[in-house]
Write a protein that holds these residues in place. Sequence first.
Motif, PDB file in Angstrom:
ATOM      1  N   MET A   1       0.846  -1.201   0.000  1.00  0.00           N
ATOM      2  CA  MET A   1       0.000   0.000   0.000  1.00  0.00           C
ATOM      3  C   MET A   1       0.878   1.246   0.000  1.00  0.00           C
ATOM      4  SD  MET A   1      -2.800   1.266   2.846  1.00  0.00           S
ATOM      5  CE  MET A   1      -3.779  -0.211   2.678  1.00  0.00           C
ATOM      6  N   LYS A   2       0.454   2.214  -0.776  1.00  0.00           N
ATOM      7  CA  LYS A   2       1.203   3.465  -0.799  1.00  0.00           C
ATOM      8  C   LYS A   2       1.082   4.195   0.542  1.00  0.00           C
ATOM      9  CE  LYS A   2       1.548   4.973  -5.602  1.00  0.00           C
ATOM     10  NZ  LYS A   2       2.950   5.352  -5.508  1.00  0.00           N
ATOM     11  N   THR A   3       2.144   4.860   0.935  1.00  0.00           N
ATOM     12  CA  THR A   3       2.111   5.593   2.200  1.00  0.00           C
ATOM     13  C   THR A   3       1.866   7.080   1.986  1.00  0.00           C
ATOM     14  OG1 THR A   3       4.522   5.834   2.115  1.00  0.00           O
ATOM     15  CG2 THR A   3       3.640   3.952   3.326  1.00  0.00           C
ATOM     16  N   THR A   4       2.005   7.557   0.744  1.00  0.00           N
ATOM     17  CA  THR A   4       1.787   8.969   0.463  1.00  0.00           C
ATOM     18  C   THR A   4       0.422   9.182  -0.163  1.00  0.00           C
ATOM     19  OG1 THR A   4       2.843   8.714  -1.696  1.00  0.00           O
ATOM     20  CG2 THR A   4       4.242   9.374   0.145  1.00  0.00           C
ATOM     21  N   ASN A   5      -0.121  10.383   0.022  1.00  0.00           N
ATOM     22  CA  ASN A   5      -1.407  10.697  -0.577  1.00  0.00           C
ATOM     23  C   ASN A   5      -1.273  10.781  -2.090  1.00  0.00           C
ATOM     24  OD1 ASN A   5      -2.747  10.860   1.879  1.00  0.00           O
ATOM     25  ND2 ASN A   5      -2.195  13.008   2.153  1.00  0.00           N
ATOM     26  N   ARG A   6      -2.272  10.280  -2.764  1.00  0.00           N
ATOM     27  CA  ARG A   6      -2.260  10.321  -4.221  1.00  0.00           C
ATOM     28  C   ARG A   6      -2.741  11.678  -4.718  1.00  0.00           C
ATOM     29  NH1 ARG A   6      -3.269   5.062  -2.763  1.00  0.00           N
ATOM     30  NH2 ARG A   6      -2.082   3.485  -3.908  1.00  0.00           N
ATOM     31  N   THR A   7      -2.281  12.041  -5.894  1.00  0.00           N
ATOM     32  CA  THR A   7      -2.646  13.330  -6.463  1.00  0.00           C
ATOM     33  C   THR A   7      -3.846  13.186  -7.391  1.00  0.00           C
ATOM     34  OG1 THR A   7      -1.038  12.996  -8.239  1.00  0.00           O
ATOM     35  CG2 THR A   7      -0.304  14.210  -6.295  1.00  0.00           C
ATOM     36  N   GLU A   8      -4.400  14.331  -7.770  1.00  0.00           N
ATOM     37  CA  GLU A   8      -5.585  14.340  -8.616  1.00  0.00           C
ATOM     38  C   GLU A   8      -5.250  13.793 -10.002  1.00  0.00           C
ATOM     39  OE1 GLU A   8      -8.352  17.769  -8.400  1.00  0.00           O
ATOM     40  OE2 GLU A   8      -7.870  17.980 -10.540  1.00  0.00           O
ATOM     41  N   GLY A   9      -6.030  12.830 -10.452  1.00  0.00           N
ATOM     42  CA  GLY A   9      -5.802  12.206 -11.745  1.00  0.00           C
ATOM     43  C   GLY A   9      -6.370  10.801 -11.746  1.00  0.00           C
ATOM     44  N   ILE A  10      -6.037  10.028 -12.771  1.00  0.00           N
ATOM     45  CA  ILE A  10      -6.637   8.701 -12.896  1.00  0.00           C
ATOM     46  C   ILE A  10      -5.620   7.711 -13.448  1.00  0.00           C
ATOM     47  CG2 ILE A  10      -7.559   9.079 -15.234  1.00  0.00           C
ATOM     48  CD1 ILE A  10     -10.211   7.736 -14.100  1.00  0.00           C
ATOM     49  N   SER A  11      -5.619   6.514 -12.860  1.00  0.00           N
ATOM     50  CA  SER A  11      -4.720   5.435 -13.269  1.00  0.00           C
ATOM     51  C   SER A  11      -5.512   4.371 -14.024  1.00  0.00           C
ATOM     52  CB  SER A  11      -4.050   4.801 -12.044  1.00  0.00           C
ATOM     53  OG  SER A  11      -3.327   5.756 -11.290  1.00  0.00           O
ATOM     54  N   VAL A  12      -5.033   3.992 -15.179  1.00  0.00           N
ATOM     55  CA  VAL A  12      -5.648   2.918 -15.963  1.00  0.00           C
ATOM     56  C   VAL A  12      -4.863   1.652 -15.676  1.00  0.00           C
ATOM     57  CG1 VAL A  12      -6.204   2.079 -18.268  1.00  0.00           C
ATOM     58  CG2 VAL A  12      -6.380   4.528 -17.756  1.00  0.00           C
ATOM     59  N   ILE A  13      -5.514   0.663 -15.066  1.00  0.00           N
ATOM     60  CA  ILE A  13      -4.836  -0.571 -14.667  1.00  0.00           C
ATOM     61  C   ILE A  13      -5.307  -1.713 -15.567  1.00  0.00           C
ATOM     62  CG2 ILE A  13      -4.414  -2.204 -12.797  1.00  0.00           C
ATOM     63  CD1 ILE A  13      -4.999   0.069 -10.833  1.00  0.00           C
ATOM     64  N   ILE A  14      -4.369  -2.264 -16.334  1.00  0.00           N
ATOM     65  CA  ILE A  14      -4.665  -3.367 -17.246  1.00  0.00           C
ATOM     66  C   ILE A  14      -4.119  -4.654 -16.643  1.00  0.00           C
ATOM     67  CG2 ILE A  14      -4.416  -4.271 -19.591  1.00  0.00           C
ATOM     68  CD1 ILE A  14      -3.710  -1.423 -20.482  1.00  0.00           C
ATOM     69  N   CYS A  15      -4.986  -5.629 -16.460  1.00  0.00           N
ATOM     70  CA  CYS A  15      -4.577  -6.932 -15.929  1.00  0.00           C
ATOM     71  C   CYS A  15      -4.688  -7.978 -17.039  1.00  0.00           C
ATOM     72  CB  CYS A  15      -5.463  -7.330 -14.749  1.00  0.00           C
ATOM     73  SG  CYS A  15      -5.464  -6.162 -13.370  1.00  0.00           S
ATOM     74  N   SER A  16      -3.689  -8.835 -17.147  1.00  0.00           N
ATOM     75  CA  SER A  16      -3.713  -9.813 -18.236  1.00  0.00           C
ATOM     76  C   SER A  16      -3.066 -11.125 -17.830  1.00  0.00           C
ATOM     77  CB  SER A  16      -2.988  -9.254 -19.467  1.00  0.00           C
ATOM     78  OG  SER A  16      -2.993 -10.193 -20.520  1.00  0.00           O
ATOM     79  N   TYR A  17      -3.706 -12.210 -18.251  1.00  0.00           N
ATOM     80  CA  TYR A  17      -3.115 -13.544 -18.155  1.00  0.00           C
ATOM     81  C   TYR A  17      -3.134 -14.148 -19.565  1.00  0.00           C
ATOM     82  CZ  TYR A  17      -2.752 -18.576 -17.515  1.00  0.00           C
ATOM     83  OH  TYR A  17      -2.369 -19.895 -17.642  1.00  0.00           O
ATOM     84  N   ASN A  18      -1.966 -14.394 -20.108  1.00  0.00           N
ATOM     85  CA  ASN A  18      -1.839 -14.964 -21.459  1.00  0.00           C
ATOM     86  C   ASN A  18      -2.662 -14.191 -22.490  1.00  0.00           C
ATOM     87  OD1 ASN A  18      -0.038 -16.885 -20.597  1.00  0.00           O
ATOM     88  ND2 ASN A  18      -1.518 -18.574 -20.566  1.00  0.00           N
ATOM     89  N   GLY A  19      -2.497 -12.878 -22.477  1.00  0.00           N
ATOM     90  CA  GLY A  19      -3.247 -12.026 -23.398  1.00  0.00           C
ATOM     91  C   GLY A  19      -2.476 -11.630 -24.640  1.00  0.00           C
ATOM     92  N   GLU A  20      -1.487 -12.417 -24.992  1.00  0.00           N
ATOM     93  CA  GLU A  20      -0.603 -12.097 -26.115  1.00  0.00           C
ATOM     94  C   GLU A  20      -1.366 -11.727 -27.391  1.00  0.00           C
ATOM     95  OE1 GLU A  20       3.115 -14.333 -28.372  1.00  0.00           O
ATOM     96  OE2 GLU A  20       1.529 -15.530 -27.440  1.00  0.00           O
ATOM     97  N   LYS A  21      -2.429 -12.457 -27.695  1.00  0.00           N
ATOM     98  CA  LYS A  21      -3.157 -12.257 -28.948  1.00  0.00           C
ATOM     99  C   LYS A  21      -4.167 -11.117 -28.871  1.00  0.00           C
ATOM    100  CE  LYS A  21      -2.749 -17.116 -30.321  1.00  0.00           C
ATOM    101  NZ  LYS A  21      -3.480 -18.360 -30.678  1.00  0.00           N
ATOM    102  N   LYS A  22      -4.449 -10.628 -27.661  1.00  0.00           N
ATOM    103  CA  LYS A  22      -5.497  -9.612 -27.498  1.00  0.00           C
ATOM    104  C   LYS A  22      -4.951  -8.236 -27.126  1.00  0.00           C
ATOM    105  CE  LYS A  22      -7.223 -12.273 -24.326  1.00  0.00           C
ATOM    106  NZ  LYS A  22      -8.054 -12.805 -23.210  1.00  0.00           N
ATOM    107  N   ILE A  23      -3.767  -8.191 -26.553  1.00  0.00           N
ATOM    108  CA  ILE A  23      -3.311  -6.978 -25.890  1.00  0.00           C
ATOM    109  C   ILE A  23      -3.013  -5.823 -26.855  1.00  0.00           C
ATOM    110  CG2 ILE A  23      -0.826  -7.502 -25.876  1.00  0.00           C
ATOM    111  CD1 ILE A  23      -3.016  -6.041 -23.015  1.00  0.00           C
ATOM    112  N   LYS A  24      -2.681  -6.126 -28.096  1.00  0.00           N
ATOM    113  CA  LYS A  24      -2.363  -5.067 -29.053  1.00  0.00           C
ATOM    114  C   LYS A  24      -3.556  -4.126 -29.250  1.00  0.00           C
ATOM    115  CE  LYS A  24      -0.817  -4.226 -33.800  1.00  0.00           C
ATOM    116  NZ  LYS A  24      -0.363  -4.845 -35.090  1.00  0.00           N
ATOM    117  N   ALA A  25      -4.745  -4.697 -29.462  1.00  0.00           N
ATOM    118  CA  ALA A  25      -5.945  -3.877 -29.673  1.00  0.00           C
ATOM    119  C   ALA A  25      -6.298  -3.091 -28.419  1.00  0.00           C
ATOM    120  CB  ALA A  25      -7.119  -4.760 -30.090  1.00  0.00           C
ATOM    121  N   THR A  26      -6.082  -3.691 -27.255  1.00  0.00           N
ATOM    122  CA  THR A  26      -6.378  -3.023 -25.980  1.00  0.00           C
ATOM    123  C   THR A  26      -5.483  -1.800 -25.808  1.00  0.00           C
ATOM    124  OG1 THR A  26      -7.026  -5.133 -25.005  1.00  0.00           O
ATOM    125  CG2 THR A  26      -6.505  -3.348 -23.482  1.00  0.00           C
ATOM    126  N   LEU A  27      -4.181  -1.960 -26.071  1.00  0.00           N
ATOM    127  CA  LEU A  27      -3.237  -0.853 -25.944  1.00  0.00           C
ATOM    128  C   LEU A  27      -3.483   0.220 -27.005  1.00  0.00           C
ATOM    129  CD1 LEU A  27       0.030  -2.873 -25.239  1.00  0.00           C
ATOM    130  CD2 LEU A  27      -1.324  -1.571 -23.587  1.00  0.00           C
TER     131      LEU A  27
END
Length: 336
Positions: A1-27
């Motif tokens: 867990m982060k110990t510092t306060n986060r700043t205003e904005g947004i993080s895009v979190i991409i999770c993948s398991y064996n997504g080799e064939k799909k990840i290009k279109a996602t990115l």
Amino acid sequence: MKTTNRTEGISVIICSYNGEKKIKATLSAILEQKIPSFLSWEVIFIDNNSSDNTLSNVKNYSSLFESKKIPLSFYSEPKKGKFHALNRGISHANYQYFIVVDDDNWLYPNYVAKAFELIHNKPYIGAIGSYSEPVFEHTPEKLPKWFKNNQGCYAIGSQGKDGDVTERKHLWGAGMVSQTELYEKMYAEHPSLLFDNGIEDIYIAEDTEYCLRLILKGYQLYYSSDLKLKHYVPQERLSYDYWEKLNSNIRNSYKIIDYYNALWKLKNPKYKSKIRRLRLKLASKYRYLVTSDPTKKQRHGIILELLSSSRERSRLLQRLNRFMSDRTLQNPYTTS
């Protein structure tokens, strides 16, 4: 867990398991995001112990992200399950809000900006869900009969009418928008029951558990049809065998999720009175005795356990009671 306060904005979190064939279109869809100049954002990729070339394919995109000045970081999470991958992403997130993106999700170009607009300065909203448009690998001449009525199990379609959908009790993880530090708080002192329950690890429904924790603590679930993504559906996921396996996994998750649902049911104002609780107890006992459906029997049994005056409680219920009694998790912007 982060110990510092986060700043205003947004993080895009991409999770993948064996997504080799799909990840290009996602990115590629991420690279096409239209971001206003005031909005800070980043992309965090989590490789969930893939055995293919998923991670190296993502690294090959680094120069494209750099050319557009989009911060891209990537990490590996060896523990199996999207829950663990998402936790790893959250731990590295720099901003107040986050979007969960699966490796088969293609965000519409205004997604990130719209997500920030919808959740910013609305602390009473725990999570926001999106509209999911299917994209089939092969355009089927005729979809399986069961697909249309069950596409929600595939995280496809609408999630209700725009606005408050708290009574729905869950949102799909695909495209979900939420508060980063709120997510951490929900699990910091109360680990997920799906992965530490004394029964077995359950690798599904992490999104449902999070949403139920939110609403039990007074946060709203929200749906916006303005948030749109395309959800890629490979041909093998339209097979009846896949559908049966998916259903089996969903039913298996009820071992845990039904405890949360029962607590939510008892939070309903109509069950505050002793008389109504007694009636519910008697009805649940009768239904428990007469039903032959194991899922229904389990649900009635949980209600009976919750309404019992006995001090004996299952380990799961003891942990949930501690979660419910933790007042630091209560939404300060609601009175419930």
